[in-house]
Design an enzyme around this catalytic site. Sequence first.
Site, PDB file in Angstrom:
ATOM      1  N   HIS A   1       0.834  -1.203   0.000  1.00  0.00           N
ATOM      2  CA  HIS A   1       0.000   0.000   0.000  1.00  0.00           C
ATOM      3  C   HIS A   1       0.872   1.258   0.000  1.00  0.00           C
ATOM      4  O   HIS A   1       0.534   2.251  -0.653  1.00  0.00           O
ATOM      5  CB  HIS A   1      -0.925   0.006   1.216  1.00  0.00           C
TER       6      HIS A   1
ATOM      7  N   HIS B   1       1.902  -3.563   9.171  1.00  0.00           N
ATOM      8  CA  HIS B   1       3.317  -3.572   8.797  1.00  0.00           C
ATOM      9  C   HIS B   1       4.198  -3.024   9.904  1.00  0.00           C
ATOM     10  O   HIS B   1       3.739  -2.286  10.785  1.00  0.00           O
ATOM     11  CB  HIS B   1       3.539  -2.726   7.533  1.00  0.00           C
TER      12      HIS B   1
END
Length: 226
Positions: free
Chosen positions: A115, A184
């Site tokens: 992303h 993440h």
Amino acid sequence: MAAGLPLLRRVIAVDAAISRFLHTLFHPYFPTALLLFLEISADFRFSFPICLALLFSPLSPALLPLFSPLLFGLLLDLAVVGLTKAIFRRQRPPYNHSSMSAVVAVDKFSFPSGHSTRVFFVASLVSLSGTAIEAALLELKAGGGLAEQWIVGGDEGRVVEIVAIGVFAWAAITASSRVFLGRHFFLDVVAGVCLGVLEGLVAFRFLRFENFLSTLLYQKVVEVAN
């Protein structure tokens, strides 16, 4: 090579600690719904169909210098991120939000943040394509309507700056949200940002196929008309 392993482990440990700290600190201040909305806004399954739709919009002829590298750059990003994840195979944080569902096998890996690469690829490309965006605005103004009322003469450059700033703000917030949501680690996002900017430069320089797309789209329009 073995001598470097302790250093690598230390970097990973520090990264994990920083990531957990940032997640714990900021997650309570950001509604999960907002973080998931940002996630969807940068999802390939959302951005790629929108890019295809824009090719058939009234803005397409003037913005083909942007849409062409955007379209092919998104495919490049998908391939590069997937390959990198398959090579490094870093597991996601243990506190990753439970709403995640992997589409392909490599989605379970964390490095780099796909992303983050995607949003900074888009932001970099928009910034580099300022001339094309300004030309599209001039074309809209020439056609009259709301665009002529909103954009005062000579303000096209200012509008382009606002658009670029807005896209970079979206990119920065979305990239940060990957850590806040627990998707993440911090270095996954940093690597994703750097990779996304690099992809933007490569796409702007080498993935300019607007003549091919223009011919293809013109043929489709003629076929539909007949």
